[in-house]
Design a protein around this motif. Structure first.
Motif, PDB file in Angstrom:
ATOM      1  N   CYS A 279      20.495   0.204 -32.797  1.00 36.75           N
ATOM      2  CA  CYS A 279      21.831   0.670 -33.162  1.00 36.75           C
ATOM      3  C   CYS A 279      22.767  -0.544 -33.161  1.00 36.75           C
ATOM      4  CB  CYS A 279      22.326   1.699 -32.156  1.00 36.75           C
ATOM      5  SG  CYS A 279      24.033   2.193 -32.395  1.00 36.75           S
ATOM      6  N   CYS A 282      25.096  -0.014 -29.886  1.00 35.39           N
ATOM      7  CA  CYS A 282      24.504   0.171 -28.561  1.00 35.39           C
ATOM      8  C   CYS A 282      23.212  -0.640 -28.531  1.00 35.39           C
ATOM      9  CB  CYS A 282      24.148   1.635 -28.307  1.00 35.39           C
ATOM     10  SG  CYS A 282      25.433   2.803 -28.763  1.00 35.39           S
ATOM     11  N   CYS A 297      20.975   7.174 -33.387  1.00 38.67           N
ATOM     12  CA  CYS A 297      21.132   6.592 -32.058  1.00 38.67           C
ATOM     13  C   CYS A 297      21.373   7.728 -31.078  1.00 38.67           C
ATOM     14  CB  CYS A 297      22.322   5.628 -32.044  1.00 38.67           C
ATOM     15  SG  CYS A 297      22.752   5.105 -30.372  1.00 38.67           S
ATOM     16  N   CYS A 300      25.108   7.104 -29.146  1.00 36.90           N
ATOM     17  CA  CYS A 300      26.398   7.323 -29.804  1.00 36.90           C
ATOM     18  C   CYS A 300      26.304   8.268 -30.995  1.00 36.90           C
ATOM     19  CB  CYS A 300      27.019   6.000 -30.232  1.00 36.90           C
ATOM     20  SG  CYS A 300      26.169   5.225 -31.617  1.00 36.90           S
TER      21      CYS A 300
HETATM   22 ZN   LIG Z   1      24.596   3.784 -30.840  1.00 42.49          ZN
END
Ligand SMILES: [Zn+2]
Ligand SMILES: [Zn+2]
Length: 556
Positions: A279, A282, A297, A300
């Protein structure tokens, strides 16, 4: 938005009363208690002056005890509060209380609409219902004649609120119990170590239900996935598990497969540069979802199309590693094309509209239910005679001192879904690390030994319940400022007599860099005092957010 339109008389406002929750009216007649249940009940009543820790194996009939205790309390014109971890995951608890007590029961949880919530709140306030079944926030309802608080699955993490205020429901339960002089019963097959330790010190009174109601012992076996893989078998569904499923299909019994990973494939790795698709915001790998052909992801929620060539080296393509629930469905369909497979995870529940719809489908016509942790607890279907746990040891390696305790609890809870009817149940746990004590003892259902064993490590490292922790999580989009703030906080705390751990680097989430400082102390009050002294200054650090969590459960 509606106000200007109303003013211009373009729309009309009609007030309609939202109908209260549906309630069945005929109460059932309670079944006779088993000898174990009678003894437990007697012991609970003899020790009302202390909170009770009810340690009952899965399928031992804890709910029937709660129903009995509630019945007695309302006979005395008092109220009973029954707390459950998550309403949608424990639909059968509500059902049983409604069946027994009909319209004396209110339901309270965060998924109700505001109107429904107000209605239930009023029912309690005006003393129109005697029993409330609810999730953690129900502990704040305006009871004035509370006689009983039951906290079922007291070890469950959902009792701790993840946002401010980060309270633990158990603390409020104990406080209210004392204030109302109400009987408090904390129930679990796998009590939190904190609770069990308190029971052994006689702060709580320990009551046990060591046998299942049907008096059948679960037969549990660990399947060596490494060995199966070497023998050319699938690591997703080993031959032993496939054979066990086939037997259930023949006998028209149901199978439950548990895998704590949704999606299809958790990791996509480039076969040229070996990079893993991550991601952007993240530091976690994206999970491939087959149903919408997207990379998602799980932190998030950001989505991405599956790239044709690797974006890192512009040459390679991707190979798949690991597996999620969707992939298991694919495998099951290959092996058992006739079987009705039902999948239960965040994605399938969202698609169906509710947990109940997915469960109803399985209950009515399903052969195999494959799901994530949402199927591990509460389900009580007598026709499930096989539980298969895939990747049973996957969570032992998590960087969290509680990961072994939670793995144990999860395995026991999931296993407990098997053989709740008249037919004995079987459990197969597939694992790479088959000799791990948590797996072995979960398989044997030996909580006491597991507790004693694992507590030695807690003692050596002085982790809870031997100490109290507070975590300070620092978040910032600016890495330099984050580093500065972390050092500053650490220095300011170094004058205290507590052990300060960190700052340690956490994975980036939602485009925020994160660090953690942990305070460890044997004295909770002193620790809280120091935190209060510093709290205001921590909140004023420029572009850095400091989240304070006392007695944290999740270390993400
Ligand atoms: Zn993410
Ligand atoms: Zn590449």
């Amino acid at each position: 938005m509606a106000a200007p339109l109303l003013k211009k008389e373009l729309i009309e406002l009609i007030l309609e009363k939202e109908s209260p929750l549906q309630i069945k009216l005929d109460a059932e007649i309670p079944p006779t208690l088993t000898l174990d249940q009678k003894n437990a009940l007697r012991e609970i009543k003899a020790h009302q002056n202390k909170p009770i820790l009810l340690h009952g194996v899965t399928g031992s009939g804890k709910t029937e005890l709660y129903l009995n205790l509630a019945a007695e309390v309302i006979k005395d014109q008092k109220q009973a509060l029954i707390l459950v971890p998550e309403i949608s995951l424990t639909p059968q608890m509500i059902e049983r209380f409604q069946k027994r007590f009909a319209n004396q029961v209110a339901i309270y949880h965060s998924r109700l609409t505001i109107t429904q919530r107000i209605h239930q709140y009023q029912l309690v306030k005006e003393n129109q219902v005697q029993i409330v079944v609810g999730t953690r926030s129900a502990v704040f309802l305006p009871f004035d004649k509370l006689g009983l608080i039951v906290m079922d699955e007291e070890h469950d993490y959902s009792y701790k609120q993840a946002e401010t205020p980060r309270y633990h429901c158990r603390d409020v339960v104990l406080y209210r119990g004392k204030r109302h002089q109400a009987l408090v019963v904390l129930g679990s097959a796998t009590p939190a170590f904190e609770s069990y330790a308190r029971a052994l010190k006689d702060v709580y009174h320990l009551v046990k239900l060591p046998n299942r109601i049907n008096q059948e012992k679960l037969s549990c076996q660990i399947v060596d996935t490494k060995k199966a893989l070497k023998a050319g078998q699938s690591h997703i569904l080993t031959n032993q598990l496939l054979e066990a499923i086939a037997l259930r299909l023949q006998a028209k019994q149901q199978t439950l497969l548990f895998l704590n990973r949704r999606g299809h494939t958790p990791v996509l790795k480039c076969n040229h540069c070996q990079e893993v698709l991550m991601c952007d915001d993240c530091d976690v790998a994206l999970t491939y979802h087959q149903d919408n052909k997207l990379l998602i992801c799980h932190i998030c929620g950001k989505t991405k199309q599956l790239p044709q060539i690797c974006p890192y080296c512009q040459t390679g393509s991707f190979s798949y590693y690991g597996f999620g629930t969707q992939k298991v469905v694919e495998e099951l369909n290959k092996h058992f094309p006739q079987a009705k497979v039902v999948r239960m995870d965040l994605d399938s529940v969202a698609a169906a509209g509710s947990h109940q719809k997915v469960l109803d489908k399985f209950h009515k016509s399903g052969d195999i239910l494959i799901g994530t942790q949402m199927i591990a607890k509460g389900l009580d279907y007598p026709n499930i005679t096989l539980v298969g746990i895939l990747n049973g040891d996957a969570y032992l390696i998590k960087d969290d001192f509680r990961s072994i305790e939670t793995t144990y609890a999860l395995l026991v809870q999931a296993s407990g879904r098997s053989g709740r009817g008249d037919t004995p149940g079987e459990v197969l746990i597939q694992a790479y690390n088959q000799d791990h004590y948590a797996l072995k003892l979960a398989c044997q259902g030996d909580y006491d030994r597991f507790f004693r064993y694992e507590m030695q490590f807690r003692h050596l490292a002085l982790y809870p319940p031997y100490s109290y922790l507070t975590s300070l999580t620092l978040l910032s989009k600016n890495e330099n400022q984050l580093d500065l703030a972390a050092d500053q906080i650490k220095t300011s705390l170094s004058a205290s007599q507590f052990q300060i751990l960190g700052p340690s680097q956490l994975i980036r989430q939602r485009n925020h860099y994160r660090k953690r400082i942990t305070i460890k102390s044997k004295n909770l009050d002193e620790m809280l005092e120091v935190i209060h002294q510093h709290f205001a200054s921590w909140q004023n650090i420029k572009s850095v957010k400091v989240i304070v969590d006392v007695n944290p459960l999740v270390w993400g």
